[in-house]
Design a protein around this motif. Structure first.
Motif, PDB file in Angstrom:
ATOM      1  N   LEU A 272     114.158  45.229 -26.404  1.00  0.00           N
ATOM      2  CA  LEU A 272     113.986  44.986 -24.967  1.00  0.00           C
ATOM      3  C   LEU A 272     114.597  46.111 -24.139  1.00  0.00           C
ATOM      4  O   LEU A 272     114.038  46.511 -23.109  1.00  0.00           O
ATOM      5  CB  LEU A 272     114.604  43.637 -24.589  1.00  0.00           C
ATOM      6  N   GLU A 273     115.728  46.630 -24.566  1.00  0.00           N
ATOM      7  CA  GLU A 273     116.319  47.772 -23.863  1.00  0.00           C
ATOM      8  C   GLU A 273     115.381  48.976 -23.919  1.00  0.00           C
ATOM      9  O   GLU A 273     115.195  49.693 -22.923  1.00  0.00           O
ATOM     10  CB  GLU A 273     117.676  48.126 -24.485  1.00  0.00           C
ATOM     11  N   LEU A 278     111.147  52.512 -21.364  1.00  0.00           N
ATOM     12  CA  LEU A 278     109.769  53.008 -21.318  1.00  0.00           C
ATOM     13  C   LEU A 278     109.111  52.701 -19.970  1.00  0.00           C
ATOM     14  O   LEU A 278     108.413  53.545 -19.395  1.00  0.00           O
ATOM     15  CB  LEU A 278     108.958  52.375 -22.446  1.00  0.00           C
ATOM     16  N   LEU A 279     109.334  51.491 -19.466  1.00  0.00           N
ATOM     17  CA  LEU A 279     108.751  51.125 -18.174  1.00  0.00           C
ATOM     18  C   LEU A 279     109.353  51.939 -17.039  1.00  0.00           C
ATOM     19  O   LEU A 279     108.644  52.361 -16.119  1.00  0.00           O
ATOM     20  CB  LEU A 279     108.960  49.628 -17.921  1.00  0.00           C
ATOM     21  N   ALA A 280     110.668  52.169 -17.099  1.00  0.00           N
ATOM     22  CA  ALA A 280     111.343  52.928 -16.043  1.00  0.00           C
ATOM     23  C   ALA A 280     110.875  54.380 -16.021  1.00  0.00           C
ATOM     24  O   ALA A 280     110.818  55.011 -14.949  1.00  0.00           O
ATOM     25  CB  ALA A 280     112.855  52.858 -16.239  1.00  0.00           C
ATOM     26  N   GLU A 281     110.543  54.916 -17.182  1.00  0.00           N
ATOM     27  CA  GLU A 281     110.172  56.337 -17.279  1.00  0.00           C
ATOM     28  C   GLU A 281     108.663  56.559 -17.209  1.00  0.00           C
ATOM     29  O   GLU A 281     108.206  57.700 -17.238  1.00  0.00           O
ATOM     30  CB  GLU A 281     110.700  56.910 -18.603  1.00  0.00           C
ATOM     31  N   TYR A 282     107.885  55.481 -17.083  1.00  0.00           N
ATOM     32  CA  TYR A 282     106.434  55.596 -17.136  1.00  0.00           C
ATOM     33  C   TYR A 282     105.901  56.407 -15.962  1.00  0.00           C
ATOM     34  O   TYR A 282     106.317  56.230 -14.812  1.00  0.00           O
ATOM     35  CB  TYR A 282     105.794  54.208 -17.123  1.00  0.00           C
ATOM     36  N   GLU A 283     104.963  57.295 -16.249  1.00  0.00           N
ATOM     37  CA  GLU A 283     104.267  58.059 -15.225  1.00  0.00           C
ATOM     38  C   GLU A 283     102.771  57.772 -15.352  1.00  0.00           C
ATOM     39  O   GLU A 283     102.176  58.015 -16.406  1.00  0.00           O
ATOM     40  CB  GLU A 283     104.526  59.562 -15.390  1.00  0.00           C
ATOM     41  N   GLU A 284     102.189  57.259 -14.286  1.00  0.00           N
ATOM     42  CA  GLU A 284     100.777  56.896 -14.331  1.00  0.00           C
ATOM     43  C   GLU A 284      99.912  58.142 -14.461  1.00  0.00           C
ATOM     44  O   GLU A 284     100.059  59.090 -13.683  1.00  0.00           O
ATOM     45  CB  GLU A 284     100.385  56.140 -13.058  1.00  0.00           C
ATOM     46  N   PRO A 285      99.019  58.185 -15.451  1.00  0.00           N
ATOM     47  CA  PRO A 285      98.108  59.333 -15.546  1.00  0.00           C
ATOM     48  C   PRO A 285      97.141  59.322 -14.371  1.00  0.00           C
ATOM     49  O   PRO A 285      96.613  58.275 -13.997  1.00  0.00           O
ATOM     50  CB  PRO A 285      97.383  59.099 -16.885  1.00  0.00           C
ATOM     51  N   MET A 286      96.926  60.476 -13.785  1.00  0.00           N
ATOM     52  CA  MET A 286      96.112  60.568 -12.576  1.00  0.00           C
ATOM     53  C   MET A 286      94.677  60.934 -12.910  1.00  0.00           C
ATOM     54  O   MET A 286      94.409  61.783 -13.759  1.00  0.00           O
ATOM     55  CB  MET A 286      96.698  61.609 -11.621  1.00  0.00           C
TER      56      MET A 286
END
Length: 316
Positions: A272-273, A278-286
């Motif tokens: 879970l950590e 992973l969610l905090a560092e996610y960058e949406e592909p444009m």
């Protein structure tokens, strides 16, 4: 069928019509209604994908003992007939279009009627189906890392591992349902999802087989070190330690003292950590701006055109 057309229209916007003719950009999953039925909805979707030369999975949905005989071998015989009939139909629609021998496997508890995953019979079915697909020289799809457990616990791990080993050993070409699946696919565990991703990495490493490219150098190290020595400082070890053995990120292999020092965290806590990072560092592909606008315009138009669910319910 119209839903399939919407998907393919959007793929055409994104990739271009000519590109779809020569490249697989999406996959249609068509489930048969076992026993021995392909309904008009699934066949309509199949026709949509085949006409655009996009691959379709011809997937009987096996509930062993409920919609197949209560027999591993007979269930596979029925599934095989269902899958082959759909594969043949794809070639009637468009000769040469890509298609995959598919299925979803589960057995049914003869005590409760609930679907089960991770059972020995499912592994045996995968072994048999792999042999049949190779006999017909067609690619085949199966599912992976499924379990019947309701939470991410030891049962989930054991069942998932049993399924994955069978899938890898049976030589599947296209593998779905590989991360997070519990309760035979009824819900997803985020903790299990990230751990399963690491297990898939381990499975991928195993399917690559033995590495022989450094064999002579490794044997030379045996002569260099000799009886009673160790290899930790040897140049071959220093050059190959990162690739020689799989190094897990979430599984803990430290000493118990180090585990205590790191907070005595179990695999669920660590998972879970990791998921939160992973969610905090996610960058949406444009997407290309023009393509994005064209897709949004299409979605807005179809949203207005598609009848509301309530209206459909009233109609039926």
């Amino acid at each position: 069928p119209k839903n399939a057309e919407d998907v393919l229209d959007m793929c055409e916007i994104l990739f271009g019509k000519d590109f779809l003719e020569t490249h697989a950009v999406t996959t249609g999953n068509c489930n048969g209604n076992s026993p021995l039925v392909w309904d008009q909805v699934m066949l309509g979707a199949m026709r949509a994908f085949c006409r655009r030369n996009q691959p379709v999975l011809c997937s009987p949905f096996v509930l062993g003992g409920a919609n197949t005989p209560a027999s591993t071998a007979a269930a596979v015989a029925q599934l095989n007939a269902e899958a082959l009939s759909a594969l043949a139909y794809t070639q009637v629609i468009r000769k040469g279009c890509p298609a995959i021998y598919g299925h979803y496997l589960s057995t049914v508890s003869m005590q409760s009627g609930a679907p089960m995953a991770g059972t020995p019979e499912i592994s045996l079915m995968n072994f048999m189906i792999g042999q049949m697909a190779r006999r017909y020289n067609v690619p085949w799809r199966t599912s992976n890392l499924l379990g019947g457990a309701k939470i991410f616990d030891a049962q989930a791990g054991y069942e998932s591992a049993m399924t994955m080993m069978a899938v890898l050993m049976s030589g599947a070409n296209y593998i779905w349902h590989s991360a997070g699946w519990n309760e035979a696919g009824m819900h997803c565990s985020i903790a299990k999802f990230v751990v399963d991703a690491e297990v898939c990495d381990m499975g991928y490493r195993m399917t690559k087989g033995i590495q022989w490219d450094d064999f002579d150098e490794a044997l030379a190290a045996v002569r260099d070190v000799g009886p009673g020595g160790h290899y930790l400082g040897h140049p071959h070890t220093q050059a190959n330690f990162e690739r020689a053995f799989f190094i897990p990120k979430l599984f803990d292999n430290n000493s118990i003292e180090q585990w205590y020092a790191d907070g005595s965290k179990d695999i669920k806590q660590r998972a879970l950590e990791h998921a939160r990072r992973l969610l905090a560092e996610y960058e949406e592909p444009m997407l290309d701006i023009a393509k994005d606008e064209e897709l949004r315009t299409y979605i807005d138009r179809r949203s207005r055109e598609i009848p509301a669910v309530d209206a459909l319910n009233e109609e039926y």
